[in-house]
Write an enzyme that holds these catalytic residues in place. Structure first.
Site, PDB file in Angstrom:
ATOM      1  N   SER A 187       0.981  -1.226   0.159  1.00  0.00           N
ATOM      2  CA  SER A 187       0.038   0.003   0.176  1.00  0.00           C
ATOM      3  C   SER A 187       0.946   1.178  -0.083  1.00  0.00           C
ATOM      4  CB  SER A 187      -0.917  -0.023   1.414  1.00  0.00           C
ATOM      5  OG  SER A 187      -0.182   0.038   2.405  1.00  0.00           O
TER       6      SER A 187
ATOM      7  N   LEU B  34       3.184   4.334  -0.418  1.00  0.00           N
ATOM      8  CA  LEU B  34       4.407   4.677  -1.190  1.00  0.00           C
ATOM      9  C   LEU B  34       4.935   3.586  -1.605  1.00  0.00           C
ATOM     10  CD1 LEU B  34       6.246   7.213   1.439  1.00  0.00           C
ATOM     11  CD2 LEU B  34       4.670   7.729  -0.536  1.00  0.00           C
TER      12      LEU B  34
ATOM     13  N   ASP C  78       5.505  -7.566   2.686  1.00  0.00           N
ATOM     14  CA  ASP C  78       4.896  -6.797   3.581  1.00  0.00           C
ATOM     15  C   ASP C  78       4.070  -8.077   4.392  1.00  0.00           C
ATOM     16  OD1 ASP C  78       2.441  -5.172   4.301  1.00  0.00           O
ATOM     17  OD2 ASP C  78       3.238  -3.935   2.904  1.00  0.00           O
TER      18      ASP C  78
ATOM     19  N   CYS D 288      10.047   0.778   2.230  1.00  0.00           N
ATOM     20  CA  CYS D 288       8.982   1.652   2.373  1.00  0.00           C
ATOM     21  C   CYS D 288       8.108   1.057   3.414  1.00  0.00           C
ATOM     22  CB  CYS D 288       8.054   1.632   1.136  1.00  0.00           C
ATOM     23  SG  CYS D 288       8.907   2.475  -0.372  1.00  0.00           S
TER      24      CYS D 288
ATOM     25  N   TYR E 195       9.391   8.263  16.577  1.00  0.00           N
ATOM     26  CA  TYR E 195       9.260   8.308  14.987  1.00  0.00           C
ATOM     27  C   TYR E 195      10.453   8.936  14.635  1.00  0.00           C
ATOM     28  CZ  TYR E 195       7.447   8.607  10.344  1.00  0.00           C
ATOM     29  OH  TYR E 195       7.185   8.542   8.641  1.00  0.00           O
TER      30      TYR E 195
ATOM     31  N   LYS F 255      13.528   7.704  12.133  1.00  0.00           N
ATOM     32  CA  LYS F 255      13.766   8.183  10.778  1.00  0.00           C
ATOM     33  C   LYS F 255      15.079   8.680  10.570  1.00  0.00           C
ATOM     34  CE  LYS F 255       9.987   6.526   8.710  1.00  0.00           C
ATOM     35  NZ  LYS F 255       9.834   5.513   7.793  1.00  0.00           N
TER      36      LYS F 255
END
Length: 289
Positions: A47, A49, A68, A116, A193, A197
């Protein structure tokens, strides 16, 4: 006037050398990292990106492996692009190994590894009620977003190292990781988060230096406000999206998954792009909240 890096031998002899031919190469060439008749693995490809990236790479001629946890959506995307779905928990080493093994044995050589897969979380370091940030939640975000990306990168790189190089430079493949502008300027409540990242950003240059030895390039994309299913579709969704796009400079809208996917493709196909951290955010700069 010649620039400081110019070869002045031509000026002395009356002949200006072609810098490409001088390096023993054709005067012009297409990118050597051609996607047609190769294999790519995309984590989180069911799903958002990841799905858009899978479709873009498949359109370029790739055999795409969707890695996934979502079997229903993952199989649907794989069927739509003529690829393969492998149920994958990116935080689990054996699970990632199985997905990469499937990609390496898919037929065409594995040339692209795209991460992703990721999850979000919002909580302050100290909550309004005075309690500390939940440690288990923090670990979960790090496990999926950062360790998951590292798992896919390191195991995918081993598989690409076993392929034959595609050019005289010894190039074998490309890794594209997905970070976020939150990894650079995280907002209130994004400590977990942003840490995950930011770690992906921090891996980019050393990983590119490490993997130069096997002819693998590494680049990282930092998306801004992208229109993906993560925002849901219930009441108030459009109002929320409007607030999110308020600080966007131009164009004044959310980015699309298709735009992200085209950037992934460019990072793979342009041979001289390596160790780059690229924002795709229309100039937005996040405020504290």
């Amino acid at each position: 006037m010649l620039d400081s890096g110019a070869d002045i031998s031509g000026a002395l002899t009356g002949r200006v050398p072609n810098p490409v031919r001088s390096a023993g190469r054709p005067a012009s060439k297409l990118p050597t990292m051609e996607l047609n008749a190769t294999t790519a693995i995309v984590s989180g490809g069911a799903s958002g990106l990841g799905e858009a990236t899978a479709r873009e790479l498949a359109a370029a001629g790739c055999r795409v492996v969707i890695a996934d946890l979502n079997e229903q959506q993952g199989k649907a995307v794989a069927d739509a692009v003529g690829g393969l779905f492998v149920r994958t928990d990116v935080a689990d080493e054996q699970s990632v190994q199985a997905a990469v093994d499937a990609a390496a044995s898919a037929g065409p050589p594995l040339r692209a590894v795209v991460s992703c897969a990721g999850i979000g979380w919002a909580a302050r370091t100290v909550g309004r009620d005075g309690t500390p940030h939940d440690l288990a939640a923090y670990r979960k975000i790090i496990d999926v977003n950062l360790i998951g990306t590292f798992n896919v990168m390191r195991i995918g790189a081993v598989a690409m190292a076993r392929t034959e190089p595609v050019d005289d430079d010894g190039q074998r493949g490309v890794i594209v990781n997905t970070s976020s502008i939150a990894g650079l300027e995280g907002q209130t409540g994004q400590v977990a988060y942003s840490a995950s990242k930011g770690g992906i950003i921090g891996m980019t240059v050393p990983a590119a230096r490490d993997l130069a030895a096997i002819g693998v390039r590494v680049n990282t994309i930092c998306p801004g406000v992208m229109d993906t299913p993560i925002y849901g579709s219930g009441p108030g969704t459009e109002d929320f999206k409007t607030r999110m796009t308020a600080p966007v400079v131009f164009p004044k809208r959310m980015g699309t998954a298709a735009e992200f996917a085209r950037l992934v493709r460019s990072l793979i196909e342009i041979d001289y792009l390596n160790a780059e951290i690229i924002r795709i955010d229309a100039g937005v700069r996040f405020q504290p909240k």
